[in-house]
Scaffold this active site. Structure first.
Site, PDB file in Angstrom:
ATOM      1  N   TRP A  67       0.862  -1.279  -0.029  1.00  0.00           N
ATOM      2  CA  TRP A  67       0.020   0.101  -0.099  1.00  0.00           C
ATOM      3  C   TRP A  67       0.986   1.084  -0.055  1.00  0.00           C
ATOM      4  O   TRP A  67       0.460   2.018  -0.685  1.00  0.00           O
ATOM      5  CB  TRP A  67      -0.950   0.061   1.317  1.00  0.00           C
ATOM      6  N   ASP A  79      -1.493   6.746   6.403  1.00  0.00           N
ATOM      7  CA  ASP A  79      -2.561   5.841   5.930  1.00  0.00           C
ATOM      8  C   ASP A  79      -2.871   4.847   7.232  1.00  0.00           C
ATOM      9  O   ASP A  79      -1.893   4.067   7.416  1.00  0.00           O
ATOM     10  CB  ASP A  79      -2.045   4.958   4.632  1.00  0.00           C
ATOM     11  N   LYS A 136     -12.149  -1.944   7.090  1.00  0.00           N
ATOM     12  CA  LYS A 136     -11.290  -2.752   8.003  1.00  0.00           C
ATOM     13  C   LYS A 136     -11.692  -2.709   9.363  1.00  0.00           C
ATOM     14  O   LYS A 136     -12.096  -3.637   9.865  1.00  0.00           O
ATOM     15  CB  LYS A 136      -9.794  -2.605   7.541  1.00  0.00           C
TER      16      LYS A 136
HETATM   17  C1  LIG Z   1      -6.864  -1.997   2.449  1.00  0.00           C
HETATM   18  C2  LIG Z   1      -5.793  -0.996   2.357  1.00  0.00           C
HETATM   19  C3  LIG Z   1      -5.878  -0.003   1.373  1.00  0.00           C
HETATM   20  C4  LIG Z   1      -6.818   0.101   0.169  1.00  0.00           C
HETATM   21  O1  LIG Z   1      -8.058   0.450   0.759  1.00  0.00           O
HETATM   22  P1  LIG Z   1      -9.225   0.896  -0.373  1.00  0.00           P
HETATM   23  O2  LIG Z   1     -10.188   1.439   0.559  1.00  0.00           O
HETATM   24  O3  LIG Z   1      -9.631  -0.610  -1.022  1.00  0.00           O
HETATM   25  O4  LIG Z   1      -8.474   1.666  -1.343  1.00  0.00           O
HETATM   26  C5  LIG Z   1      -4.864   1.016   1.423  1.00  0.00           C
HETATM   27  N1  LIG Z   1      -3.800   1.178   2.595  1.00  0.00           N
HETATM   28  C6  LIG Z   1      -4.087   0.128   3.520  1.00  0.00           C
HETATM   29  C7  LIG Z   1      -2.965   0.107   4.549  1.00  0.00           C
HETATM   30  C8  LIG Z   1      -4.968  -0.853   3.325  1.00  0.00           C
HETATM   31  O5  LIG Z   1      -5.055  -1.773   4.487  1.00  0.00           O
END
Ligand SMILES: *Cc1c(COP(=O)(O)O)cnc(C)c1O
Length: 347
Positions: A89, A159, A183
């Site tokens: 990511w 993030d 999540k």
């Molecule tokens: C799942 C995830 C993403 C991607 O998320 P989307 O909402 O599907 O774009 C980005 N960064 C991290 C750390 C993730 O766990």
């Protein structure tokens, strides 16, 4: 997982939201009832995460992946930014930023399949970078920054898709925190962005309206139709977390769950945790047997026993137990006792 209480509450209110005669799914986002829902969700998230007044909370769409582009468009004023690459990511965020400017990788743990978090010191940061971007919890590799890295006086952007609300964080240490909600907060479709107010208003002229955080903030996340129902469920999840005692309590629960699993893994002669000890995630526990066929057998038998989604990310293989907030301690207990049995049978 979503908390069962939340799903039950949503089911109860599904066809008639509190006497309105309609579902939240059917409401106008401009109605006063819906305004109450989104405002309450924001207020509860502020309470839960202790978000200061000078930060805006945005409820957006597009997932965390869309923010990979929105971040450079909104905050790369000089055209330079630093990125720490601790997983797929983080790497994708860097790749996206490179479309818009000079994004530099200042540290990476790719040399050991992202099994650790590289140390960050202020002297590693480019003097002319507008911000430093990190991925706080690396979902695929099961690692997490052991503490907020020291980037001197640079603005830190994180993030937090897979660790938001898992424990208290000092929001004031960050310029921007963002997270896909699916999540740990809500069903898919919502992205939460927490941004310090003084950072807004510098988006590049070519920034698409929908990615301009200032426009979203000025319109209370309602420049267009927001993901109404998902925000409603997120609000229920915030209330659930508050009712349990907030993020201190979440942390306590999560530490207990993760310790149960890691302690077993550390003593196992069959399974091995893949992340270095100092950087282990509380949310995503990655492990292997060392034999791909046996890993496959494990996942299949686990599924037969009612434990699903244990297969590791397709890019790394092995296993991953994602034990987000809503996973009860009993769920981890069940997994560990199954693993013990599997170990005994497959020595
Ligand atoms: C799942 C995830 C993403 C991607 O998320 P989307 O909402 O599907 O774009 C980005 N960064 C991290 C750390 C993730 O766990």
């Amino acid at each position: 997982m979503l908390p069962l209480e939340v799903l039950k509450k949503a089911a109860e209110e599904m066809t008639d939201y509190r006497g309105t005669g309609m579902s939240v799914m059917e409401m106008s986002h401009r109605s006063s009832v819906y305004e109450g829902i989104i405002n309450e969700a924001e207020a509860d998230l502020r309470k839960l995460m202790n978000i200061p007044e000078n930060y805006k909370v945005l409820f957006l769409q597009g997932g965390a992946s869309t923010q990979f582009a929105a971040i450079p468009l909104n905050f790369m004023k000089t055209g330079k930014a630093d990125y720490v690459v601790t997983g797929q990511w983080a790497k994708k965020a860097l790749g996206e930023a490179r479309k818009y400017g000079d994004a530099k990788c200042i540290a990476s743990s790719e040399d050991r399949t992202f099994a650790y978090i590289p140390e960050i010191t202020p002297d590693m940061v480019s003097p002319d970078a507008d911000y430093v971007h990190i991925c706080y919890n690396n979902t695929i590799y099961g690692t997490k920054f052991p503490e907020i890295p020291n980037v001197g006086d640079k603005m830190l952007i994180a993030d937090m898709s897979s660790c938001i609300m898992s424990e208290p964080v000092d929001v004031t240490k960050f310029g921007v925190i963002y997270a896909g909600a699916q999540k740990n907060m809500a069903p898919a479709g919502l992205t939460v962005v927490i941004v310090r107010e003084d950072l807004l208003g510098y988006a590049r002229p070519e920034t698409p309206t929908m990615l301009d955080y200032k426009i979203m903030a000025d319109n209370g996340s309602m420049y267009n139709t927001p993901p109404c129902y998902t925000i409603y469920v997120a609000g229920l999840v915030y209330k659930w977390a508050l009712s349990l005692g907030g993020l201190e309590k979440m942390k306590e629960r999560n530490e207990k769950k993760a310790a149960l699993l890691y302690d077993y893994l550390d003593g196992s002669s069959l399974f091995k945790a893949t992340a270095d000890k100092a950087f282990r995630s509380m949310m995503n526990v990655c492990f292997v047997t060392g034999d791909a066929e046996l890993d496959k057998k494990f996942c299949a038998e686990a599924q037969q026993n009612g434990m699903v989604n244990l297969k590791g990310h397709r890019s790394v293989g092995g296993m991953r137990a994602s034990i987000y907030n809503a996973m009860p301690y009993e769920g981890v207990e069940k997994l560990v006792s199954f693993m013990k049995k599997f170990e005994a049978e497959n020595k």
